[in-house]
Scaffold this motif. Structure first.
Motif, mmCIF file in Angstrom:
data_model
loop_
_atom_site.group_PDB
_atom_site.id
_atom_site.type_symbol
_atom_site.label_atom_id
_atom_site.label_comp_id
_atom_site.label_asym_id
_atom_site.label_seq_id
_atom_site.Cartn_x
_atom_site.Cartn_y
_atom_site.Cartn_z
ATOM 1 N N UNK A 63 0.842 -1.208 0.000
ATOM 2 C CA UNK A 63 0.000 0.000 0.000
ATOM 3 C C UNK A 63 0.870 1.249 0.000
ATOM 4 N N UNK A 64 1.988 1.188 0.724
ATOM 5 C CA UNK A 64 2.901 2.331 0.759
ATOM 6 C C UNK A 64 3.522 2.565 -0.617
ATOM 7 N N UNK A 65 3.892 1.480 -1.309
ATOM 8 C CA UNK A 65 4.430 1.611 -2.664
ATOM 9 C C UNK A 65 3.400 2.257 -3.581
ATOM 10 N N UNK A 66 2.149 1.838 -3.462
ATOM 11 C CA UNK A 66 1.088 2.419 -4.290
ATOM 12 C C UNK A 66 0.926 3.910 -3.999
ATOM 13 N N UNK A 91 3.181 -6.886 -4.332
ATOM 14 C CA UNK A 91 4.113 -5.870 -4.841
ATOM 15 C C UNK A 91 4.168 -5.928 -6.367
ATOM 16 N N UNK A 92 4.163 -7.133 -6.926
ATOM 17 C CA UNK A 92 4.144 -7.292 -8.382
ATOM 18 C C UNK A 92 2.892 -6.642 -8.974
ATOM 19 N N UNK A 93 1.760 -6.830 -8.299
ATOM 20 C CA UNK A 93 0.506 -6.237 -8.797
ATOM 21 C C UNK A 93 0.611 -4.713 -8.831
ATOM 22 N N UNK A 94 1.197 -4.122 -7.791
ATOM 23 C CA UNK A 94 1.378 -2.665 -7.767
ATOM 24 C C UNK A 94 2.344 -2.241 -8.866
ATOM 25 N N UNK A 95 3.415 -3.014 -9.054
ATOM 26 C CA UNK A 95 4.398 -2.686 -10.091
ATOM 27 C C UNK A 95 3.761 -2.730 -11.476
ATOM 28 N N UNK A 99 7.506 -12.057 -12.147
ATOM 29 C CA UNK A 99 7.224 -11.037 -13.170
ATOM 30 C C UNK A 99 8.432 -10.872 -14.077
ATOM 31 N N UNK A 100 8.746 -11.885 -14.888
ATOM 32 C CA UNK A 100 9.968 -11.848 -15.706
ATOM 33 C C UNK A 100 9.971 -10.751 -16.758
ATOM 34 N N UNK A 101 8.812 -10.210 -17.066
ATOM 35 C CA UNK A 101 8.735 -9.173 -18.106
ATOM 36 C C UNK A 101 9.241 -7.815 -17.620
ATOM 37 N N UNK A 102 9.419 -7.653 -16.282
ATOM 38 C CA UNK A 102 9.793 -6.341 -15.757
ATOM 39 C C UNK A 102 10.859 -6.421 -14.648
#
Length: 357
Positions: A125-128, A161-165, A193-196
């Motif tokens: 949530x903090x990352x978002x 975290x991947x979802x936020x990224x 998340x190998x694409x990023x």
């Protein structure tokens, strides 16, 4: 004059490793291959295949084409930042993060924005929230045996975290310098998340400080820019180091060394925690460093100066803080002193200095 007690370095070195390394160098000298020639930038197919096997986990197979052999963890951080063109951009980081990444970011005019953490690491949530207030381009994170706090981020949170990224189109740079000390097999962000995601695996801590060899996993879309960045910054990795690393991996010796470092780290953690009973501590069960929180009236930079004058070297919290405002903790590490009695002596000096405030 007595040499200061050094409680700053957390490079684990086992007894007998120097002699073992000398024997490997002698063995390398008998090989018919020429170490004066250079392999392809990013590693030979043999190097990358061995690395891919080593980095694969149950359910997550790494392909040799995704692996690059690089010249150490610091070098690899620079390669990723250059390849992803993150100069002059903004990167989110954990509230406390690796001090040399802070230095590299400043050198490249990268703005670092801290995210809140708890006992399981970065709070999604903090990352978002950070992304909603800033134009953030990437996230730098040490989720497995964090330096300096030692926490391990569970898989469920990694997926959050991947979802936020993905929602904010962030690149993820995962620094796995101390991940070898954890005996679980959690998926990396590259696995999820190998694409990023970029995954940095340095052998300086897991094998030896003088081995300037690392492995980098990177998205396929960055293949050309990774090779360019490698050429610009280091040209090629050391063929001697690559041969030694390949040898210790394929013989199984590397795995044995890691198990022993986990075991020794656990013993020292327990002993140091007993010496610091009553203090608020954070640290992984096998790590060779420990985070000690201080009373509010004690500032870590001032305490570090006073302890240094008493003959002990430590790391203040402020050097791990992006904002430079977190100043009420110190990191104690066990990698520089081979005699544990000197570590005990150093900790007793630290406790006396804290008590004198």
């Amino acid at each position: 004059m007595q040499k200061p007690i050094d409680l700053r370095l957390n490079y684990p070195v086992l007894e007998g490793q120097d002699e073992e390394f000398t024997a490997l160098l002698k063995s390398a000298a008998t090989q018919s291959m020429s170490f004066l020639s250079l392999d392809a930038t990013g590693g030979s197919l043999t190097d990358r295949s061995i690395a891919a096997t080593w980095l694969s986990k149950p359910g997550y197979q790494v392909e040799p084409a995704d692996v690059y052999v690089t010249g150490g963890g610091h070098h690899t951080c620079m390669v990723v930042l250059l390849a992803a063109k993150l100069q002059n951009k903004t990167i989110a980081v954990e509230e406390f993060t690796y001090l040399n990444f802070i230095a590299v970011a400043r050198f490249l005019n990268i703005k670092l924005v801290p995210c809140a953490i708890d006992g399981e690491g970065l709070i999604p949530v903090s990352l978002a929230e950070v992304c909603s207030k800033n134009k953030v381009d990437a996230l730098y994170i040490m989720p497995t045996v964090n330096n300096p706090l030692g926490y391990v981020t569970p898989e469920s949170r990694r997926r959050e975290i991947v979802a936020v990224a993905r929602e904010n189109n962030l690149l993820i740079i995962e620094d796995d310098a101390y991940g070898f000390l954890d005996d679980t097999a959690l998926p990396s962000f590259f696995n999820l998340a190998p694409e990023r995601s970029f995954f940095i695996y340095s052998l300086s801590k897991s094998y030896g400080q003088g081995i300037k060899t690392s492995y980098l996993l990177a998205p396929k879309t960055y293949a050309e820019s990774i090779i360019d960045a490698l050429r610009f910054t280091n040209a090629n990795q050391s063929p001697v180091f690559s041969w030694i690393v390949n040898e210790v991996i394929t013989t199984g010796r590397f795995g044995e060394i890691i198990k022993e470092k986990q075991k020794q780290g656990a013993i020292m953690q327990q002993k140091v925690r007993q010496l610091l009973e009553g203090y608020k501590l954070s640290g992984h069960k096998n790590a060779w460093h420990l985070w000690v929180e201080l009373p509010e009236n004690i500032k870590s930079d001032e305490l570090t100066r006073r302890i240094g004058e008493a003959g002990v070297l430590i790391s203040p919290a402020v050097i791990f803080s992006v904002t430079g405002t977190h100043n009420n903790a110190i990191r104690i590490a066990f990698g520089a002193e081979k005699d544990f009695n000197r570590i005990v002596e150093g900790i007793e000096i630290i406790k006396r200095q804290i008590a004198d405030y």
